[in-house]
Motif scaffolding. Sequence first.
Motif, PDB file in Angstrom:
ATOM      1  N   TYR A 153      53.140  10.686  48.179  1.00 51.11           N
ATOM      2  CA  TYR A 153      52.612  11.927  48.743  1.00 51.11           C
ATOM      3  C   TYR A 153      53.643  13.053  48.741  1.00 51.11           C
ATOM      4  O   TYR A 153      53.316  14.214  48.453  1.00 51.11           O
ATOM      5  CB  TYR A 153      52.147  11.654  50.174  1.00 51.11           C
TER       6      TYR A 153
ATOM      7  N   ASP B  47      44.355  17.482  45.923  1.00 50.87           N
ATOM      8  CA  ASP B  47      43.969  18.234  47.120  1.00 50.87           C
ATOM      9  C   ASP B  47      43.130  17.423  48.095  1.00 50.87           C
ATOM     10  O   ASP B  47      43.077  17.754  49.279  1.00 50.87           O
ATOM     11  CB  ASP B  47      43.179  19.483  46.705  1.00 50.87           C
ATOM     12  N   ALA B  48      42.436  16.407  47.603  1.00 52.65           N
ATOM     13  CA  ALA B  48      41.534  15.642  48.467  1.00 52.65           C
ATOM     14  C   ALA B  48      41.405  14.222  47.931  1.00 52.65           C
ATOM     15  O   ALA B  48      41.534  13.980  46.727  1.00 52.65           O
ATOM     16  CB  ALA B  48      40.156  16.304  48.531  1.00 52.65           C
TER      17      ALA B  48
ATOM     18  N   TRP C  35      46.508  14.432  53.763  1.00 54.85           N
ATOM     19  CA  TRP C  35      45.175  14.960  53.479  1.00 54.85           C
ATOM     20  C   TRP C  35      44.408  15.153  54.797  1.00 54.85           C
ATOM     21  O   TRP C  35      43.325  14.610  55.015  1.00 54.85           O
ATOM     22  CB  TRP C  35      44.417  14.019  52.524  1.00 54.85           C
TER      23      TRP C  35
ATOM     24  N   GLN D  22      40.108  17.277  53.854  1.00 59.68           N
ATOM     25  CA  GLN D  22      40.577  16.747  52.569  1.00 59.68           C
ATOM     26  C   GLN D  22      40.241  15.274  52.387  1.00 59.68           C
ATOM     27  O   GLN D  22      40.833  14.612  51.550  1.00 59.68           O
ATOM     28  CB  GLN D  22      42.099  16.943  52.464  1.00 59.68           C
ATOM     29  N   ARG D  23      39.265  14.784  53.175  1.00 59.08           N
ATOM     30  CA  ARG D  23      38.960  13.348  53.107  1.00 59.08           C
ATOM     31  C   ARG D  23      37.460  13.091  53.009  1.00 59.08           C
ATOM     32  O   ARG D  23      36.653  13.781  53.637  1.00 59.08           O
ATOM     33  CB  ARG D  23      39.497  12.616  54.341  1.00 59.08           C
TER      34      ARG D  23
ATOM     35  N   GLN E 125      48.109  24.429  49.351  1.00 63.47           N
ATOM     36  CA  GLN E 125      48.721  23.355  50.131  1.00 63.47           C
ATOM     37  C   GLN E 125      49.936  23.851  50.899  1.00 63.47           C
ATOM     38  O   GLN E 125      50.703  24.683  50.406  1.00 63.47           O
ATOM     39  CB  GLN E 125      49.116  22.197  49.221  1.00 63.47           C
TER      40      GLN E 125
END
Length: 441
Positions: A211, A220-221, A244, A248-249, A365
Amino acid sequence: MVPEREVIRRLVVLGGALSLLLVGLVGPAAAEPETPVSYPPGSTVTRADRLGFDTCTAPSLAALRAWRGTSPYTAVNIYFGGDNRGCRQPELTKAWVRDANASGWRILPTYFGHQPYCMFGTKEHRYGASTATSRGTADATDAVARAEALGLLPGSALYADVEHYDRGDAACRTAVRRYVSAWTKKLHAAGYLAGVYVHQNSGLRDLSDSYDSATYARPDAVWMARWDGSPSLTGWPTAPNAQWSAFQRAKQYEGDHHETWGGVTINIDSDVIRAPVASVAWRHSVTGSAALRARTGPSTTTSVVRTYEPGASLRVVCQATGQRVGTTTVWDRLATGAWVSDYFVSTPSSTGFSPGLPRCVYPGQVTTGSLNARTGPGVSYPTTGRPLSRGALASVMCQKSGSRVGTTSVWNKLRDGRWVSDYYVSNRSDTTWSAPVPRCR
């Protein structure tokens, strides 16, 4: 943690030799893991917070209508491309996407491209560590072309399907990371967000481990497969909550079963989505009795770029706050990138934002470990709410001058009304405004 953009020079040992890296001196924050998205003017990011389902073949519009008012689902995936896509898509057209979106469905675009060579299963098209970067770039290039053909606007999140694979193979883990990194960078360069569908015990674990790596661009997701029946988007065993963390999930929490709603049965997987999805233009028309002027910004003081006659059709991408005209301060951004006052457009509301239409947002981000959000555009304003974690999508609505931080005086107003310094958001510039984000009024 020292923010990346505060590091002027780094000495990195590469194969025993010292290399000098210049980081963030000018221009965009182009280094991994946070690569900027080059949003074109007629774009926006649309996010969903709802239950959805995925199925191999896109359902008919009649089936979606039957499910729309009777099922708990209001989002649907589409397998829109990829060499390993197994199902025919007789329904999937640009008109289908437009009509499904107009009827209230959010669309989760899924690209079933090449798979890692150690994938469990029989898919033919695969990549190795030496071909992963070129394959990820090629798949992303094809995905953008197919997305454009279906009317999926820039700002849409496109999800690469990465099936479960053998993590015992170290070279294969490297291949996955290279593929996802290349997928992410190519999509960002084309103006799209990069998502990835992964198994909790392979892809998610490896992307979580890398990460913060400066070697790979971060997607991004993430859309995780874990068939435990729980629609929770936190407490995942293979990725901490700080990763995330800001819309983002998504999670596929139940697999391969039949459900019947409105008399229509479909074989589906069930999903919970709190993430970016497809952006699709909405059809509306000019309602005034005179020609409507489209402008370069959400204000009558900006330049006119063209006019639309009464009754003319408009492709509305999103809505934002601008100068008051008549009964509203809402302005509509068109697919051309121009702006028109919503007062003269046939959207449901003539006084405020219209249900269903997305807000105009251009996320980047976060590039620092913990970013404080404030009540105004400056460090003298008090902090408010929880800080944003590194890698979180800062949902930028507009920009305004404020106190200087690092190399810039630009501050970003977020969708929730809070403010963050643009210095810590990955976008087109570390020093000035980032097109196509409008100025805050």
